[in-house]
Design a protein around this motif. Structure first.
Motif, short mmCIF file in Angstrom:
data_model
loop_
_atom_site.label_atom_id
_atom_site.label_comp_id
_atom_site.label_asym_id
_atom_site.label_seq_id
_atom_site.Cartn_x
_atom_site.Cartn_y
_atom_site.Cartn_z
N HIS A 166 0.86 -1.19 0.00
CA HIS A 166 0.00 0.00 0.00
C HIS A 166 0.89 1.24 0.00
CE1 HIS A 166 -3.57 2.45 0.54
NE2 HIS A 166 -2.85 3.18 1.37
N VAL A 167 0.60 2.17 -0.91
CA VAL A 167 1.41 3.38 -1.04
C VAL A 167 0.49 4.59 -1.09
CG1 VAL A 167 3.14 4.61 -2.41
CG2 VAL A 167 3.20 2.10 -2.28
N SER A 168 0.87 5.61 -0.35
CA SER A 168 0.18 6.91 -0.37
C SER A 168 0.97 7.85 -1.27
CB SER A 168 0.09 7.47 1.05
OG SER A 168 -0.51 8.75 1.04
N ILE A 169 0.30 8.41 -2.26
CA ILE A 169 0.95 9.29 -3.24
C ILE A 169 0.34 10.68 -3.10
CG2 ILE A 169 1.45 9.65 -5.68
CD1 ILE A 169 0.80 6.60 -6.04
N ALA A 170 1.20 11.67 -2.81
CA ALA A 170 0.69 13.00 -2.49
C ALA A 170 1.26 14.05 -3.43
CB ALA A 170 1.06 13.35 -1.05
N PHE A 171 0.38 14.94 -3.87
CA PHE A 171 0.83 16.15 -4.55
C PHE A 171 1.34 17.09 -3.48
CE2 PHE A 171 0.55 19.97 -7.17
CZ PHE A 171 0.93 19.50 -8.41
N PRO A 172 2.44 17.83 -3.73
CA PRO A 172 3.04 18.63 -2.66
C PRO A 172 2.14 19.76 -2.17
CG PRO A 172 4.09 19.09 -4.77
CD PRO A 172 3.19 17.91 -4.98
N HIS A 173 2.21 19.99 -0.86
CA HIS A 173 1.57 21.16 -0.26
C HIS A 173 2.52 22.34 -0.37
CE1 HIS A 173 -1.66 18.79 1.65
NE2 HIS A 173 -0.73 17.86 1.74
N ALA A 174 1.99 23.53 -0.44
CA ALA A 174 2.81 24.75 -0.59
C ALA A 174 3.39 25.15 0.76
CB ALA A 174 1.98 25.88 -1.18
N GLN A 175 4.27 24.28 1.28
CA GLN A 175 4.88 24.53 2.57
C GLN A 175 6.36 24.19 2.50
OE1 GLN A 175 2.57 21.92 5.05
NE2 GLN A 175 0.95 23.42 5.38
N GLY A 176 7.16 24.78 3.38
CA GLY A 176 8.57 24.45 3.49
C GLY A 176 9.31 24.67 2.19
N ARG A 177 10.15 23.69 1.82
CA ARG A 177 10.96 23.80 0.60
C ARG A 177 10.09 23.88 -0.65
NH1 ARG A 177 14.41 19.32 -0.52
NH2 ARG A 177 15.65 20.68 -1.85
N ALA A 178 8.94 23.19 -0.63
CA ALA A 178 8.07 23.22 -1.80
C ALA A 178 7.58 24.63 -2.09
CB ALA A 178 6.89 22.28 -1.60
N ARG A 179 7.33 25.41 -1.04
CA ARG A 179 6.88 26.79 -1.23
C ARG A 179 8.02 27.68 -1.72
NH1 ARG A 179 2.54 29.95 2.33
NH2 ARG A 179 2.64 31.97 1.30
N LYS A 180 9.19 27.50 -1.12
CA LYS A 180 10.34 28.34 -1.49
C LYS A 180 10.80 28.04 -2.92
CE LYS A 180 12.11 28.67 3.24
NZ LYS A 180 13.20 28.26 4.17
N LEU A 181 10.70 26.78 -3.33
CA LEU A 181 11.21 26.36 -4.63
C LEU A 181 10.07 25.95 -5.57
CD1 LEU A 181 14.13 24.12 -3.31
CD2 LEU A 181 14.27 26.51 -4.05
N TRP A 182 8.92 26.60 -5.44
CA TRP A 182 7.71 26.16 -6.13
C TRP A 182 7.93 25.93 -7.63
CZ3 TRP A 182 3.11 24.51 -4.40
CH2 TRP A 182 2.08 24.39 -5.33
N ASP A 183 8.46 26.89 -8.33
CA ASP A 183 8.62 26.77 -9.79
C ASP A 183 9.60 25.66 -10.16
OD1 ASP A 183 6.83 28.82 -10.29
OD2 ASP A 183 8.37 30.37 -10.34
N GLU A 184 10.60 25.44 -9.32
CA GLU A 184 11.60 24.42 -9.59
C GLU A 184 11.11 23.02 -9.26
OE1 GLU A 184 16.08 23.15 -8.05
OE2 GLU A 184 15.23 25.09 -7.49
N VAL A 185 10.25 22.90 -8.24
CA VAL A 185 9.93 21.60 -7.66
C VAL A 185 8.55 21.07 -8.04
CG1 VAL A 185 9.50 20.41 -5.47
CG2 VAL A 185 11.48 21.92 -5.71
#
Length: 202
Positions: free
Chosen positions: A136-155
């Motif tokens: 069983h695997v949980s697959i998540a689209f990133p939340h706009a928090q932490g590194r994902a927020r800082k590097l949004w366009d890149e990540v």
């Protein structure tokens, strides 16, 4: 403080999630887990899995019982996984940790957070989980928090780019009798896969 919070929370539920940061770097982790089990909690531990390369930690947790594990693997090999974690060697440690937990009979759920760096190898990542004995695997689209927020366009990828790989990944799990859940994915992109969407029923 943590033990007091656990005692207070026991009146409100019977499951506790142990997360972080990374819980396995705490020197008092065993004390926390043991106390939670004495209170009657079932425990879900969210971890990068690296600490479970230590067979003694795995054995101690297995003896306590009542603990399940959600372990993140961000790619099918070190090239992608270690880039996401920014920790060289983390892939090998995480894979060893998952293998140790599965070998000891523990319940392990996989976790993948999608990014521009790993979405195209998602089916291969799922195959790696399957090889390790995870079903069983949980697959998540990133939340706009932490590194994902800082590097949004890149990540952060586009939904439309992710969807074909996501469907392939779910198909691979279902082909071996496994299952997946998807988090923060749009319903319009999940036709035929709606049953995987975690937001249903929340």
């Amino acid at each position: 403080e943590i033990l007091a919070e656990l005692a207070d929370a026991r009146a409100r539920g019977d499951v506790v999630v142990v997360t972080g940061g990374e819980p396995t770097i705490r020197r008092d982790l065993r004390e926390i887990l043991r106390y939670a089990r004495e209170l009657g909690f079932e425990i879900v531990m969210q971890s990068n899995g690296r600490g479970f390369k230590d067979p003694e930690l795995v054995a101690d947790c297995a003896r306590m019982g009542g603990i399940s594990y959600c372990i993140a693997l961000h790619g099918p090999g070190p090239e992608v996984h270690d880039r996401v974690t920014t920790r060289p060697g983390s892939y090998a440690e995480t894979v060893q940790g998952i293998a140790n937990l599965v070998r000891s009979g523990q319940e392990v759920t996989g976790k993948v957070v999608l990014s521009k760096w790993n979405y195209a190898v998602l089916p291969e990542t799922i195959s790696r989980f399957i090889e390790l004995g995870v079903r069983h695997v949980s697959i998540a689209f990133p939340h706009a928090q932490g590194r994902a927020r800082k590097l949004w366009d890149e990540v952060v990828p586009r939904y439309r780019d992710v969807v074909p790989y996501l469907h392939q990944a779910i198909d691979r799990l279902q082909a071996v009798g496994g299952s997946a859940d998807s988090e923060t994915l749009l319903f319009c992109h999940m036709e035929g896969y709606e049953h995987t969407i975690t937001e249903i029923g929340q």
